[in-house]
Design a protein around this motif. Structure first.
Motif, PDB file in Angstrom:
ATOM      1  N   CYS A 130     -10.668   0.324   3.374  1.00 20.19           N
ATOM      2  CA  CYS A 130      -9.252   0.157   3.023  1.00 20.19           C
ATOM      3  C   CYS A 130      -8.693   1.521   2.610  1.00 20.19           C
ATOM      4  O   CYS A 130      -9.341   2.240   1.848  1.00 20.19           O
ATOM      5  CB  CYS A 130      -9.131  -0.837   1.874  1.00 20.19           C
ATOM      6  N   HIS A 137      -3.485  -8.405   1.199  1.00 21.64           N
ATOM      7  CA  HIS A 137      -2.731  -7.415   0.415  1.00 21.64           C
ATOM      8  C   HIS A 137      -1.397  -7.995  -0.085  1.00 21.64           C
ATOM      9  O   HIS A 137      -0.920  -7.616  -1.155  1.00 21.64           O
ATOM     10  CB  HIS A 137      -2.429  -6.166   1.255  1.00 21.64           C
ATOM     11  N   GLN A 165       0.816  -1.224   0.000  1.00 21.87           N
ATOM     12  CA  GLN A 165       0.000   0.000   0.000  1.00 21.87           C
ATOM     13  C   GLN A 165       0.845   1.267   0.000  1.00 21.87           C
ATOM     14  O   GLN A 165       0.302   2.369  -0.140  1.00 21.87           O
ATOM     15  CB  GLN A 165      -0.943   0.018   1.209  1.00 21.87           C
ATOM     16  N   HIS A 215      -7.250  -9.256   6.401  1.00 23.92           N
ATOM     17  CA  HIS A 215      -7.325  -8.178   5.398  1.00 23.92           C
ATOM     18  C   HIS A 215      -5.911  -7.809   4.916  1.00 23.92           C
ATOM     19  O   HIS A 215      -5.665  -7.707   3.709  1.00 23.92           O
ATOM     20  CB  HIS A 215      -8.026  -6.955   6.024  1.00 23.92           C
TER      21      HIS A 215
HETATM   22 ZN    ZN Z   1      -6.508  -2.578   2.840  1.00 32.91          ZN
END
Ligand code: ZN
Length: 178
Positions: free
Chosen positions: A101, A147, A53, A143
């Motif tokens: 998210c 990713h 991310q 979660h």
């Molecule tokens: Zn996320």
């Protein structure tokens, strides 16, 4: 000095890649990345963030559980770095809960997750841990693990009917709980 990093948004191919194993937890690069991820997730008021991310395709995420309107009983924990995680067992029980998210702003979805998981991971000091997580922390862990495998929460929705905008979510779901 830790920095706030820009957050990769859905559509960036890095969010769809298989992230790579971290061979040397002690490297300055990885230790700096951990500090930057913690600073970034705290600043964004998130409860978790994964390295992809911030456009770093490594098997690393931060879990930063704290009580919130969805999960008033969520444990308050120091932001914790989870490196090279593996889910080695899970409950039969699956529970649905609302997720959002940082890479998909403005959208919430009702996501089924295992209620409990047994996991193995390395901490930032290089130690191997084996631990059980339940409920909200188990949800964050699943979660964020997703990713690392190029999966985002909207992929897990059973129906697109179980999706809403942040604004509707705040009005319909958060308000109802008060
Ligand atoms: Zn996320």
């Amino acid at each position: 000095m830790a920095e706030i990093l820009p957050i990769t948004q859905l559509g960036n191919p890095i969010l769809r890649q298989q992230a790579q194993i971290i061979e040397n937890v002690h490297s300055g690069q990885i230790q700096k990345l951990i500090d930057d991820l913690i600073t970034t997730v705290v600043q964004a008021s998130g409860v978790g963030i994964a390295a992809p991310q911030v456009a770093q395709s490594y098997r690393l995420f931060i879990v930063a559980s704290r009580p919130n309107p969805r999960y008033p009983a969520a444990p308050e924990m120091e932001p914790t770095a989870i490196i090279n995680p593996r889910i080695i067992a899970h409950s039969d029980e699956v529970v649905k809960g609302w997720e959002g998210c940082l890479s998909i702003p403005g959208i919430r979805g009702l996501v089924p997750r295992y209620q409990a998981i047994d996991v193995e991971y390395t901490s930032r000091d290089g130690k191997l841990h084996r631990q059980q997580f339940t409920d909200f922390v188990a949800r964050i862990f699943q979660h964020e693990s997703d990713h690392l495998d190029g999966i985002v929460f909207v992929d897990r929705l059973q129906s697109t009917q179980e999706m809403m905008t942040e604004q509707e979510y705040q009005q319909r779901i958060v308000q109802q709980q008060h």
